[in-house]
Design an enzyme around this catalytic site. Sequence first.
Site: not given
Length: 253
Positions: A201, A44, A74
């Site tokens: 997450h 990410h 991401e």
Amino acid sequence: MPTRLSVNLNKIAVLRNSRGGGKPDVLHAARVCLDAGADGITVHPRPDARHIRADDVIALAALTSARGVEFNIEGNPFAAPRAGYPGLLALCTRTRPAQVTLVPDGDGQLTSDHGFDFGRDAAALRPLVAAFRVLGCRVSLFADAGADVAEAASIGADRIELYTGPWAEAFDAGTAAQVLPLFQATAARARAAGLGVNAGHDLSQANLGAFVAALGRVDEVSIGHALIGEALYDGLATTVARYLAILRAASGA
């Protein structure tokens, strides 16, 4: 088929950047994870380059391509390019990841902590989703439990990624049963709309199995923070293997 595991390497890059130089080596960590059986690698990159940098993305794209495994990038598609960060679309144009996961995180956020409001964001997301799909990327949209995932399908997404922070918090508090039905219902609506279901997450060895078993079909989980933290005690290869075993058991494979 068991849920696939994509290992997020951001925390390896955080440790490297805290000291400068090239250690620990993000590419070395990726190879260890893949040798241990991980199905893919997630990163990410953020505009401030506080962990994964654009050069990491390019190097990891080459590695995952050579290994024939999935690369998942991401990022916030609305974040403007700046020095050291060419923008999410530009990075994906250069690297052509198998999957891009769009996340509505602002520059100042410590970590991603909510999904898109699809009713509000649909018009802005639609052309971006189309642009990523032209590159050959599968597009996943970060979504809260309870979100209007049918609208995500109409935008053109292939999958949603359920934001599982609330699940992890409830699990730790002993109230997982209170939040689980909303996740189950959202996943069922996504599948009914033709979407695949990813999750990520704060998933950990403690809470992952119960989540995947309860939701039925979960295509992929991306896990970084907990996995890297646990690997400090037990080793990276061993930790990846333990996650894969949890996923096989939870998926009935």
